[in-house]
Design an enzyme around this catalytic site. Structure first.
Site, PDB file in Angstrom:
ATOM      1  N   THR A 125     -32.866 -23.302  42.883  1.00  0.00           N
ATOM      2  CA  THR A 125     -32.555 -22.602  41.627  1.00  0.00           C
ATOM      3  C   THR A 125     -33.740 -22.675  40.661  1.00  0.00           C
ATOM      4  O   THR A 125     -34.514 -23.642  40.688  1.00  0.00           O
ATOM      5  CB  THR A 125     -31.310 -23.233  40.964  1.00  0.00           C
ATOM      6  N   ASP A 126     -33.839 -21.696  39.786  1.00  0.00           N
ATOM      7  CA  ASP A 126     -34.887 -21.744  38.754  1.00  0.00           C
ATOM      8  C   ASP A 126     -34.650 -22.895  37.776  1.00  0.00           C
ATOM      9  O   ASP A 126     -35.569 -23.293  37.048  1.00  0.00           O
ATOM     10  CB  ASP A 126     -34.962 -20.405  37.991  1.00  0.00           C
ATOM     11  N   GLU A 127     -33.415 -23.453  37.775  1.00  0.00           N
ATOM     12  CA  GLU A 127     -33.107 -24.498  36.792  1.00  0.00           C
ATOM     13  C   GLU A 127     -33.913 -25.773  37.025  1.00  0.00           C
ATOM     14  O   GLU A 127     -34.023 -26.613  36.133  1.00  0.00           O
ATOM     15  CB  GLU A 127     -31.599 -24.783  36.776  1.00  0.00           C
ATOM     16  N   TYR A 150     -27.064 -31.419  37.385  1.00  0.00           N
ATOM     17  CA  TYR A 150     -27.089 -30.399  38.452  1.00  0.00           C
ATOM     18  C   TYR A 150     -28.522 -30.088  38.864  1.00  0.00           C
ATOM     19  O   TYR A 150     -28.887 -30.190  40.039  1.00  0.00           O
ATOM     20  CB  TYR A 150     -26.378 -29.124  37.983  1.00  0.00           C
ATOM     21  N   LYS A 154     -30.722 -30.765  42.371  1.00  0.00           N
ATOM     22  CA  LYS A 154     -31.373 -29.692  43.139  1.00  0.00           C
ATOM     23  C   LYS A 154     -32.873 -29.962  43.255  1.00  0.00           C
ATOM     24  O   LYS A 154     -33.481 -29.712  44.298  1.00  0.00           O
ATOM     25  CB  LYS A 154     -31.127 -28.328  42.476  1.00  0.00           C
TER      26      LYS A 154
HETATM   27  P1  NAD Z   1     -20.579 -22.015  44.897  1.00  0.00           P
HETATM   28  O1  NAD Z   1     -20.223 -23.197  44.071  1.00  0.00           O
HETATM   29  O2  NAD Z   1     -19.892 -20.712  44.672  1.00  0.00           O
HETATM   30  O3  NAD Z   1     -20.355 -22.372  46.443  1.00  0.00           O
HETATM   31  C1  NAD Z   1     -20.746 -23.593  46.995  1.00  0.00           C
HETATM   32  C2  NAD Z   1     -20.167 -23.669  48.415  1.00  0.00           C
HETATM   33  O4  NAD Z   1     -20.640 -24.891  49.015  1.00  0.00           O
HETATM   34  C3  NAD Z   1     -18.642 -23.704  48.465  1.00  0.00           C
HETATM   35  O5  NAD Z   1     -18.166 -22.840  49.486  1.00  0.00           O
HETATM   36  C4  NAD Z   1     -18.332 -25.153  48.779  1.00  0.00           C
HETATM   37  O6  NAD Z   1     -17.107 -25.317  49.510  1.00  0.00           O
HETATM   38  C5  NAD Z   1     -19.538 -25.544  49.625  1.00  0.00           C
HETATM   39  N1  NAD Z   1     -19.792 -26.993  49.591  1.00  0.00           N
HETATM   40  C6  NAD Z   1     -19.871 -27.787  48.490  1.00  0.00           C
HETATM   41  N2  NAD Z   1     -20.077 -29.055  48.856  1.00  0.00           N
HETATM   42  C7  NAD Z   1     -20.152 -29.057  50.213  1.00  0.00           C
HETATM   43  C8  NAD Z   1     -20.358 -30.069  51.177  1.00  0.00           C
HETATM   44  N3  NAD Z   1     -20.522 -31.356  50.813  1.00  0.00           N
HETATM   45  N4  NAD Z   1     -20.397 -29.733  52.483  1.00  0.00           N
HETATM   46  C9  NAD Z   1     -20.226 -28.439  52.864  1.00  0.00           C
HETATM   47  N5  NAD Z   1     -19.991 -27.445  51.990  1.00  0.00           N
HETATM   48  C10 NAD Z   1     -19.962 -27.750  50.684  1.00  0.00           C
HETATM   49  O7  NAD Z   1     -22.146 -21.861  44.760  1.00  0.00           O
HETATM   50  P2  NAD Z   1     -23.048 -20.534  44.688  1.00  0.00           P
HETATM   51  O8  NAD Z   1     -23.060 -20.030  43.311  1.00  0.00           O
HETATM   52  O9  NAD Z   1     -22.670 -19.637  45.810  1.00  0.00           O
HETATM   53  O10 NAD Z   1     -24.487 -21.176  44.968  1.00  0.00           O
HETATM   54  C11 NAD Z   1     -24.980 -21.305  46.308  1.00  0.00           C
HETATM   55  C12 NAD Z   1     -26.351 -21.945  46.254  1.00  0.00           C
HETATM   56  O11 NAD Z   1     -27.238 -21.135  45.481  1.00  0.00           O
HETATM   57  C13 NAD Z   1     -26.372 -23.325  45.620  1.00  0.00           C
HETATM   58  O12 NAD Z   1     -27.247 -24.143  46.360  1.00  0.00           O
HETATM   59  C14 NAD Z   1     -26.910 -23.080  44.210  1.00  0.00           C
HETATM   60  O13 NAD Z   1     -27.599 -24.207  43.732  1.00  0.00           O
HETATM   61  C15 NAD Z   1     -27.844 -21.919  44.474  1.00  0.00           C
HETATM   62  N6  NAD Z   1     -28.077 -21.016  43.323  1.00  0.00           N
HETATM   63  C16 NAD Z   1     -27.013 -20.478  42.656  1.00  0.00           C
HETATM   64  C17 NAD Z   1     -27.242 -19.589  41.606  1.00  0.00           C
HETATM   65  C18 NAD Z   1     -26.100 -18.945  40.867  1.00  0.00           C
HETATM   66  O14 NAD Z   1     -26.345 -18.235  39.885  1.00  0.00           O
HETATM   67  N7  NAD Z   1     -24.849 -19.095  41.289  1.00  0.00           N
HETATM   68  C19 NAD Z   1     -28.561 -19.279  41.230  1.00  0.00           C
HETATM   69  C20 NAD Z   1     -29.629 -19.853  41.944  1.00  0.00           C
HETATM   70  C21 NAD Z   1     -29.364 -20.719  43.006  1.00  0.00           C
HETATM   71  P1  TYD Z   2     -23.395 -20.557  33.672  1.00  0.00           P
HETATM   72  O1  TYD Z   2     -22.763 -19.312  34.197  1.00  0.00           O
HETATM   73  O2  TYD Z   2     -22.629 -21.838  33.740  1.00  0.00           O
HETATM   74  O3  TYD Z   2     -24.802 -20.690  34.436  1.00  0.00           O
HETATM   75  P2  TYD Z   2     -26.043 -21.738  34.158  1.00  0.00           P
HETATM   76  O4  TYD Z   2     -25.571 -22.809  33.281  1.00  0.00           O
HETATM   77  O5  TYD Z   2     -26.309 -22.213  35.528  1.00  0.00           O
HETATM   78  O6  TYD Z   2     -27.131 -20.895  33.562  1.00  0.00           O
HETATM   79  O7  TYD Z   2     -23.806 -20.326  32.165  1.00  0.00           O
HETATM   80  C1  TYD Z   2     -24.653 -19.264  31.799  1.00  0.00           C
HETATM   81  C2  TYD Z   2     -24.944 -19.407  30.328  1.00  0.00           C
HETATM   82  O8  TYD Z   2     -23.731 -19.169  29.600  1.00  0.00           O
HETATM   83  C3  TYD Z   2     -25.390 -20.797  29.921  1.00  0.00           C
HETATM   84  O9  TYD Z   2     -26.349 -20.695  28.873  1.00  0.00           O
HETATM   85  C4  TYD Z   2     -24.131 -21.468  29.402  1.00  0.00           C
HETATM   86  C5  TYD Z   2     -23.361 -20.301  28.814  1.00  0.00           C
HETATM   87  N1  TYD Z   2     -21.890 -20.387  28.878  1.00  0.00           N
HETATM   88  C6  TYD Z   2     -21.117 -20.185  27.732  1.00  0.00           C
HETATM   89  O10 TYD Z   2     -21.650 -19.939  26.630  1.00  0.00           O
HETATM   90  N2  TYD Z   2     -19.765 -20.270  27.832  1.00  0.00           N
HETATM   91  C7  TYD Z   2     -19.143 -20.558  29.028  1.00  0.00           C
HETATM   92  O11 TYD Z   2     -17.899 -20.655  29.062  1.00  0.00           O
HETATM   93  C8  TYD Z   2     -19.944 -20.735  30.195  1.00  0.00           C
HETATM   94  C9  TYD Z   2     -19.313 -21.059  31.527  1.00  0.00           C
HETATM   95  C10 TYD Z   2     -21.317 -20.653  30.077  1.00  0.00           C
END
Ligand code: NAD
Ligand code: TYD
Length: 337
Positions: A125-127, A150, A154
């Protein structure tokens, strides 16, 4: 023929990735390895559950035996999505984040070595880069400066991945993407939470002053980026992906409210998230140059389609709200314990 172990395939991005790859690459089979935590939902893949090149294996990446058993099914490559992914939960309790994101990644890296995978893709992630001021972009050279439990977990995983490449020559690639949106996103993240609350005329909580900035990318563009990194990424390299779409949370909230035709009086300003990162923004020119990748979905189209998807899938939302989805595994596969 590649046999991919896709971890976390029942989550938001993993399920979109699996659907995309099955539809576009007849030479690849997929083993979806997922522990079905609160974020894992088999309903996300119900349409392809019986696909001949797809298999679901319930397993936990923190369990070495689980991982090795899945690898023994003939896995050639690993695409590692599984993670604890929500910042607010990591502030409540960082334990599951360290276990899954760090220890789980270590298990996968050891398995990748043992089974001599052709490519190991770490979906990061970019975070991990921390927070930007008003100007500038994250590049792959930006030092890691994780601020939340988090992102720290990562970043720890990313360092392990790079160490396994350096020490053992493991063919790893790391992808770092900005905030995703799209269908099947669990309604705890901003866009699906706000859309599904507003659909029921419930208020939406904006943290702090709402002036934090995120760079939004449609999940489909992230999936094509992960695919490109898997196919064409150079071992040992990192690739950033972003949507070139910076928005303040408040502007985004107004947009969602207006698209749903709801009143802005539904906004509630609530206490800010602890340690809240102010701005994320991505320079993805390396991926464009070296992988021939580009984000294609415009935010206007993507957001409209995403809202339409949530409106058309109220049963999916209700299943999550009443936790019915948690029983889906037993219904579909029986109780395997
Ligand atoms: P999500 O929370 O929707 O899904 C996570 C999945 O991982 C779930 O299906 C969960 O059951 C599974 N999981 C969790 N712990 C596990 C374990 N111990 N063993 C096996 N499976 C397990 O997450 P997402 O939003 O789909 O993100 C997927 C990946 O992309 C993550 O690694 C996250 O850090 C990365 N990512 C997400 C975003 C975003 O905006 N959502 C952006 C950049 C990177
Ligand atoms: P989020 O979707 O949790 O993604 P991330 O924290 O990984 O960027 O949040 C996106 C942005 O929105 C973040 O700045 C936190 C803010 N946010 C709110 O203001 N209210 C909310 O209820 C949530 C879930 C997030």
């Amino acid at each position: 023929m590649s046999i991919l172990l896709v971890t976390g395939g029942c989550g938001f991005i993993g399920s979109n990735f699996i659907r995309h790859l099955l539809a576009t690459d007849p030479a690849t089979s997929i083993i979806n390895f997922d522990a079905l935590t609160y974020a894992g939902n088999l309903a996300n893949l119900v349409d392809i559950a019986k696909h001949p090149r797809y298999r679901f294996v319930k397993g936990d990446i923190t369990d070495r035996d689980n991982v090795r058993a899945a690898m023994a099914l003939g896995v050639t490559d690993i695409i590692h999505f599984a993670a604890e992914s929500h910042v607010d939960r990591s502030i409540q309790d960082s334990g599951p984040f360290v276990r899954t994101n760090v220890n789980g990644t270590q298990n996968l890296l050891d398995a990748a070595r043992e089974f001599s995978v052709k490519k190991y893709v770490q979906v990061s992630t970019d975070e991990v880069y921390g927070s930007l001021g008003a100007t500038g972009l994250f590049t792959e050279e930006t030092p890691l400066h994780a601020n939340s439990p988090y992102s720290a977990s990562k970043a720890g995983a990313d360092l392990l991945v790079q160490a396994y490449h350096h020490t053992f020559g493991l063919p790893t690639v790391i992808t770092r993407c900005s905030n995703n949106y799209g269908p099947f996103q669990f309604p705890e993240k901003l866009i699906p939470l706000f859309v599904t609350n507003l659909m029921r005329d419930e208020p939406v909580p904006v943290y702090g002053d709402g002036q934090q900035i995120r760079d939004w990318i449609h999940v489909h563009d992230h999936c094509t980026g992960v695919e490109a990194a898997w196919r064409n990424g150079t071992a040992g390299e990192v690739y950033n992906f972003g949507g070139k779409c910076e928005k303040t949370n408040l502007d985004l909230t107004h947009l969602i409210i207006d698209l749903l035709g709801k009143p802005r009086t539904l906004i509630r300003y609530v206490a800010d998230r602890l340690g809240h990162d102010r701005r994320y923004a991505i320079d993805c020119s390396k991926a464009e140059r070296e992988l021939g990748w580009q984000p294609k979905v415009s935010f206007e189209t993507g957001l409209n389609e995403t809202i339409a998807w949530y409106k058309a899938n109220s049963a999916w939302i209700d299943g999550i709200r009443n936790k019915e989805y948690m029983t889906y595994f037993e219904k579909q596969y029986g109780n395997l314990k």
